[in-house]
Design a protein around this motif. Structure first.
Motif, PDB file in Angstrom:
ATOM      1  N   THR A 237       0.873  -1.164   0.000  1.00 59.21           N
ATOM      2  CA  THR A 237       0.000   0.000   0.000  1.00 59.21           C
ATOM      3  C   THR A 237       0.911   1.216   0.000  1.00 59.21           C
ATOM      4  OG1 THR A 237      -1.689  -1.193   1.268  1.00 59.21           O
ATOM      5  CG2 THR A 237      -1.839   1.209   1.218  1.00 59.21           C
ATOM      6  N   VAL A 238       0.911   1.959  -1.099  1.00 58.10           N
ATOM      7  CA  VAL A 238       1.858   3.047  -1.318  1.00 58.10           C
ATOM      8  C   VAL A 238       1.102   4.371  -1.427  1.00 58.10           C
ATOM      9  CG1 VAL A 238       3.716   3.930  -2.782  1.00 58.10           C
ATOM     10  CG2 VAL A 238       3.400   1.458  -2.534  1.00 58.10           C
ATOM     11  N   PHE A 239       1.700   5.412  -0.844  1.00 53.52           N
ATOM     12  CA  PHE A 239       1.078   6.738  -0.835  1.00 53.52           C
ATOM     13  C   PHE A 239       1.965   7.712  -1.607  1.00 53.52           C
ATOM     14  CE2 PHE A 239      -0.288   4.307   2.746  1.00 53.52           C
ATOM     15  CZ  PHE A 239      -1.651   4.536   2.796  1.00 53.52           C
ATOM     16  N   ALA A 240       1.347   8.465  -2.519  1.00 54.84           N
ATOM     17  CA  ALA A 240       2.105   9.382  -3.373  1.00 54.84           C
ATOM     18  C   ALA A 240       1.276  10.624  -3.672  1.00 54.84           C
ATOM     19  CB  ALA A 240       2.501   8.691  -4.668  1.00 54.84           C
ATOM     20  N   GLN A 241       1.983  11.713  -3.964  1.00 58.52           N
ATOM     21  CA  GLN A 241       1.320  12.943  -4.374  1.00 58.52           C
ATOM     22  C   GLN A 241       0.787  12.784  -5.798  1.00 58.52           C
ATOM     23  OE1 GLN A 241       0.694  15.426  -2.492  1.00 58.52           O
ATOM     24  NE2 GLN A 241       2.232  15.525  -0.858  1.00 58.52           N
ATOM     25  N   THR A 242      -0.427  13.249  -6.010  1.00 62.63           N
ATOM     26  CA  THR A 242      -1.024  13.242  -7.343  1.00 62.63           C
ATOM     27  C   THR A 242      -1.675  14.594  -7.598  1.00 62.63           C
ATOM     28  OG1 THR A 242      -3.098  12.330  -6.488  1.00 62.63           O
ATOM     29  CG2 THR A 242      -1.468  10.755  -7.330  1.00 62.63           C
ATOM     30  N   GLU A 243      -1.707  14.994  -8.858  1.00 60.34           N
ATOM     31  CA  GLU A 243      -2.349  16.261  -9.199  1.00 60.34           C
ATOM     32  C   GLU A 243      -3.859  16.051  -9.294  1.00 60.34           C
ATOM     33  OE1 GLU A 243      -0.807  19.442 -12.156  1.00 60.34           O
ATOM     34  OE2 GLU A 243      -2.304  18.283 -13.278  1.00 60.34           O
ATOM     35  N   GLN A 244      -4.587  16.842  -8.525  1.00 62.59           N
ATOM     36  CA  GLN A 244      -6.038  16.744  -8.517  1.00 62.59           C
ATOM     37  C   GLN A 244      -6.636  18.081  -8.949  1.00 62.59           C
ATOM     38  OE1 GLN A 244      -7.622  13.735  -7.795  1.00 62.59           O
ATOM     39  NE2 GLN A 244      -5.497  12.992  -7.819  1.00 62.59           N
ATOM     40  N   VAL A 245      -7.758  18.019  -9.645  1.00 60.00           N
ATOM     41  CA  VAL A 245      -8.438  19.218 -10.121  1.00 60.00           C
ATOM     42  C   VAL A 245      -9.716  19.415  -9.318  1.00 60.00           C
ATOM     43  CG1 VAL A 245      -9.518  20.375 -12.076  1.00 60.00           C
ATOM     44  CG2 VAL A 245      -7.530  18.889 -12.441  1.00 60.00           C
ATOM     45  N   ASP A 246      -9.840  20.574  -8.714  1.00 58.75           N
ATOM     46  CA  ASP A 246     -11.050  20.907  -7.972  1.00 58.75           C
ATOM     47  C   ASP A 246     -12.214  21.007  -8.961  1.00 58.75           C
ATOM     48  OD1 ASP A 246     -13.182  22.359  -6.667  1.00 58.75           O
ATOM     49  OD2 ASP A 246     -11.729  22.914  -5.122  1.00 58.75           O
ATOM     50  N   LYS A 255      -2.529  16.362  -4.047  1.00 67.10           N
ATOM     51  CA  LYS A 255      -3.142  15.669  -2.925  1.00 67.10           C
ATOM     52  C   LYS A 255      -2.643  14.229  -2.934  1.00 67.10           C
ATOM     53  CE  LYS A 255      -7.245  16.613  -1.456  1.00 67.10           C
ATOM     54  NZ  LYS A 255      -8.725  16.712  -1.316  1.00 67.10           N
ATOM     55  N   VAL A 256      -2.536  13.646  -1.756  1.00 66.02           N
ATOM     56  CA  VAL A 256      -2.013  12.285  -1.628  1.00 66.02           C
ATOM     57  C   VAL A 256      -3.077  11.278  -2.068  1.00 66.02           C
ATOM     58  CG1 VAL A 256      -1.109  10.560  -0.032  1.00 66.02           C
ATOM     59  CG2 VAL A 256      -0.467  12.971   0.233  1.00 66.02           C
ATOM     60  N   THR A 257      -2.640  10.285  -2.832  1.00 69.86           N
ATOM     61  CA  THR A 257      -3.504   9.178  -3.243  1.00 69.86           C
ATOM     62  C   THR A 257      -2.864   7.865  -2.803  1.00 69.86           C
ATOM     63  OG1 THR A 257      -4.403  10.391  -5.144  1.00 69.86           O
ATOM     64  CG2 THR A 257      -4.530   7.996  -5.241  1.00 69.86           C
ATOM     65  N   ALA A 258      -3.694   6.901  -2.418  1.00 73.70           N
ATOM     66  CA  ALA A 258      -3.209   5.580  -2.011  1.00 73.70           C
ATOM     67  C   ALA A 258      -3.326   4.615  -3.188  1.00 73.70           C
ATOM     68  CB  ALA A 258      -4.023   5.065  -0.835  1.00 73.70           C
ATOM     69  N   PHE A 259      -2.319   3.750  -3.333  1.00 76.86           N
ATOM     70  CA  PHE A 259      -2.295   2.780  -4.428  1.00 76.86           C
ATOM     71  C   PHE A 259      -1.961   1.386  -3.897  1.00 76.86           C
ATOM     72  CE2 PHE A 259      -0.948   6.849  -6.236  1.00 76.86           C
ATOM     73  CZ  PHE A 259      -1.749   6.955  -7.371  1.00 76.86           C
ATOM     74  N   ILE A 260      -2.501   0.385  -4.570  1.00 81.14           N
ATOM     75  CA  ILE A 260      -2.056  -0.996  -4.365  1.00 81.14           C
ATOM     76  C   ILE A 260      -0.993  -1.264  -5.429  1.00 81.14           C
ATOM     77  CG2 ILE A 260      -2.711  -3.423  -4.270  1.00 81.14           C
ATOM     78  CD1 ILE A 260      -5.619  -2.454  -3.815  1.00 81.14           C
ATOM     79  N   VAL A 261       0.235  -1.504  -5.000  1.00 82.07           N
ATOM     80  CA  VAL A 261       1.355  -1.678  -5.930  1.00 82.07           C
ATOM     81  C   VAL A 261       1.894  -3.096  -5.812  1.00 82.07           C
ATOM     82  CG1 VAL A 261       3.661  -0.899  -6.565  1.00 82.07           C
ATOM     83  CG2 VAL A 261       1.957   0.769  -5.800  1.00 82.07           C
ATOM     84  N   VAL A 299      -6.059   2.210  -7.659  1.00 86.53           N
ATOM     85  CA  VAL A 299      -6.224   3.294  -6.694  1.00 86.53           C
ATOM     86  C   VAL A 299      -7.037   2.741  -5.522  1.00 86.53           C
ATOM     87  CG1 VAL A 299      -7.353   5.501  -6.255  1.00 86.53           C
ATOM     88  CG2 VAL A 299      -6.051   5.157  -8.354  1.00 86.53           C
ATOM     89  N   LEU A 300      -6.556   2.994  -4.308  1.00 82.06           N
ATOM     90  CA  LEU A 300      -7.227   2.498  -3.104  1.00 82.06           C
ATOM     91  C   LEU A 300      -8.020   3.637  -2.484  1.00 82.06           C
ATOM     92  CD1 LEU A 300      -7.547   0.021  -1.258  1.00 82.06           C
ATOM     93  CD2 LEU A 300      -5.530   0.792   0.002  1.00 82.06           C
TER      94      LEU A 300
END
Length: 631
Positions: A237-246, A255-261, A299-300
């Motif tokens: 379970t990995v956490f990384a910054q991702t670009e998000q659009v309001d 904003k941080v997004t969680a991933f299953i890697v 994406v988790l």
């Protein structure tokens, strides 16, 4: 003006004192802006956390009284049926000293753990796991904690946090794909959050994932450090910054997004195992991600919700630490007791000496409170509670600090023998040191407790502020708060725990109730004094947290020992005695900490401590004249 409105509306309100009314109004006006209006509404009407509510001077007791007992007969029987094979594994297969010396689990030990089902304790049986709930999991954790903490970290990093996010947030497809792997197919999991620049500050991570132009995958780059199971995990379970659009403003922000890697995605490597003070048999390594292509379906949770996912995973698993360390403490007490019963010094057995008796008593008091906290929280979780985050943080702090104390005292009782490797306690002490650091350092968690509680109190006080704008329509709320403060001012009313404990504990419940009332008053006073700037007063926030921790320890032990009496358990009187001693000690600490948090003289001391620290930092260390230096 508002007081005149109240008095003209009902003759019953004449008991409201002017000073209490003024205090109520001032408090509403001075409330810091600490929560959104949506949070205010939900928290003020739904939060059933005992600890959150005492920050606002309210008693919501259903999570602590009566002591929760949620397991069915079948669940208890199933748990008991697993205790024996788990204990036999540690007696016949596992060798904690060997694991420590080799800095790893050997294949035979790992294979036996998988066969035992130890890596899928809470995975539903449909996916191949044992399907146990939190309380059942906690019971097995006590066995692990009593025998091998390093091995326990391997198990815990795998399921308590490694794939816990899939259990909590996974889609049906994600669960179907991954849960059988991590429960029966011998695939290890890990939780990859920490980076060189982000330890407790999870929001500052730099690992980055960029969405592809076709929106079908993310490309992940970066690294994580000190990852438990990092060198052996195939799923992370990995956490990384991702670009998000309001969606409302169109504004872009990270904003941080969680991933299953999966390691099989390619680009996932790791460094050599770290050399550590303790928990040596647990694999800890740096993990690197280079152009790792993660399918969008991995994406988790929701994109941009990674911070919430991470915090909820950690909050959800913290009770297990308390359960584990209660088992560790129990084992330390058993070793110390056996030595005291047999060792002769100066013509008498150690058990006859008052100083040894005091140590053993204190060790048992702390073990009882730690265990009571852990299983109060786990059973509330199993009953469906979502409001346990403050209690879980308290349990983690209390367990990790008490376990260190208990092990240290056990070594002291055994003397030179306790210092020797063969006794095993030196390994336990080394293993224990990490528990005050990982999954949220105790220092940060104390601030979390204080600020979360203050935020909840602040949201309620802003309700009052709004009520004062239309007092005629909010007489009930205004009168309730004003009369509560009036009663407190003249020593009437206040918290009453008498209906929740057995007769023998009534005087001790009264001490605890006094502490709860004093706590609420202190929070109010500090909010008035500092307003939103209270977030910068870490000295007093720490003291508030310490008081909260002691209050929770009193309440859970009074509840549990009252249950023992009502069920006529053979240990009831001993549990009552442990509770009495703890309440005497804890109530005195609460009063001392609250006085230190609110008094002006303590503020002067805090300021002086800051001045000293700044001088040390400026000089890069000790800044005093050597005793042999001359002019």
């Amino acid at each position: 003006m508002w007081r005149n409105t109240i008095l003209s509306s009902s003759s019953k309100l004449v008991a409201v004192s002017g000073s209490a009314a003024t205090s109520c109004r001032r408090l509403a006006v001075a409330t810091p802006r600490l929560a959104s209006s949506q949070q205010e509404k939900s928290k003020s009407t739904e939060n059933e956390s005992f600890m959150a509510n005492i920050f606002r001077g309210s008693l919501v007791a259903n999570q602590v009284f009566p002591y929760p007992d949620v397991l069915t007969t079948d669940q208890k029987e199933l748990t008991n049926s697993l205790v024996d094979p788990f204990e036999r594994f540690f007696a016949e297969v596992n060798d904690a000293a060997r694991n420590d010396a080799n800095s790893k689990l050997d294949d035979t030990t790992a294979e036996a753990l998988w066969e035992l089902g130890a890596f899928g304790i809470q995975v539903p049986s449909d996916y191949g796991g044992l399907g146990l709930n939190n309380t059942q999991y906690g019971r097995l954790c006590t066995i692990v904690g009593a025998n091998d903490l390093g091995l326990g970290i391997t198990i815990g990093a795998h399921q308590s946090i490694g794939f816990k996010g899939i259990l909590l947030y996974g889609t049906p497809e994600q669960k179907q794909k991954y849960l059988p792997k991590v429960s029966t197919e011998k695939v290890y999991a890990a939780f990859a959050l920490t980076e060189p620049s982000s330890g407790s500050d999870a929001g500052s991570i730099r690992c980055r994932a960029v969405k592809s132009a076709d929106q079908k995958h993310y490309v992940l780059n970066g690294s994580k450090i000190w990852i438990s199971n990092g060198g052996i995990a195939e799923i992370m379970t990995v956490f990384a910054q991702t670009e998000q659009v309001d969606p409302k403003t169109g504004e872009k922000r990270d904003k941080v997004t969680a991933f299953i890697v999966e390691r099989s995605f390619g680009g996932v490597t790791n460094g050599p195992p770290e050399k550590k003070m303790g928990i040596k048999s647990s694999n800890t390594a740096e993990v690197y991600f280079e152009d790792v292509k993660i399918p969008i379906e991995n994406v988790l949770g929701k994109e941009g919700d990674g911070f919430k996912v991470a915090m909820n995973i950690l909050n959800n698993g913290r009770f297990g630490m308390g359960a584990t360390l209660s088992g560790t403490m129990k084992k330390c007490i058993e070793l110390a007791t056996a030595h005291a019963n047999n060792r002769v010094q100066f013509g008498h057995k150690l058990k006859t000496y008052g100083s040894i008796q005091e140590k053993l008593a204190q060790m048992s008091i702390l073990q009882y409170a730690t265990e009571s906290m852990a299983f109060t929280i786990s059973q509330n979780m199993d009953a469906g509670s979502k409001d346990y985050h403050l209690e879980a943080a308290i349990s983690k702090i209390y367990a990790s600090e008490c376990a260190w104390y208990v092990c240290d005292e056990a070594i002291q009782i055994l003397g030179g023998m306790g210092y020797m490797v063969d006794t095993g306690l030196e390994r336990v002490l080394r293993d224990l040191r990490i528990f005050r650091i990982f999954e949220g350092t105790n220092d940060i968690l104390r601030l979390f407790i204080a600020l979360t509680g203050i935020q909840y109190a602040g949201s309620h006080l802003k309700e009052l502020q709004r009520a004062f704008k239309n007092p005629a329509a909010n007489l009930g709320l205004i009168f309730k708060e004003a009369s509560k403060r009036a009663a407190s001012t003249v020593g009437l009313g206040g918290t009453d725990l008498s209906g929740h404990v057995v007769d023998e504990l009534q005087p001790y419940a009264k001490k605890t109730a006094h502490c709860i009332d004093l706590f609420g008053q202190s929070v109010e006073e500090l909010l008035l004094r500092y307003n939103k700037n209270i977030v910068h007063e870490q000295y007093l926030l720490t003291r508030l947290a310490n008081a909260a921790i002691d209050i929770y320890s009193m309440v859970v032990t009074q509840s549990r020992s009252s249950r023992a009496v009502k069920l006529n358990l053979p240990t009831a009187q001993h549990e009552i005695d442990l509770t009495k001693a703890l309440t005497i000690q804890a109530s005195e600490r609460v009063i001392k900490n609250l006085q230190a948090a609110t008094s002006r003289s303590s503020k002067a001391l805090n300021d002086k401590m800051s001045e000293i620290a700044l001088n040390i930092l400026e000089k890069d260390g000790v800044n005093t004249t050597g005793v042999l230096d001359q002019n």
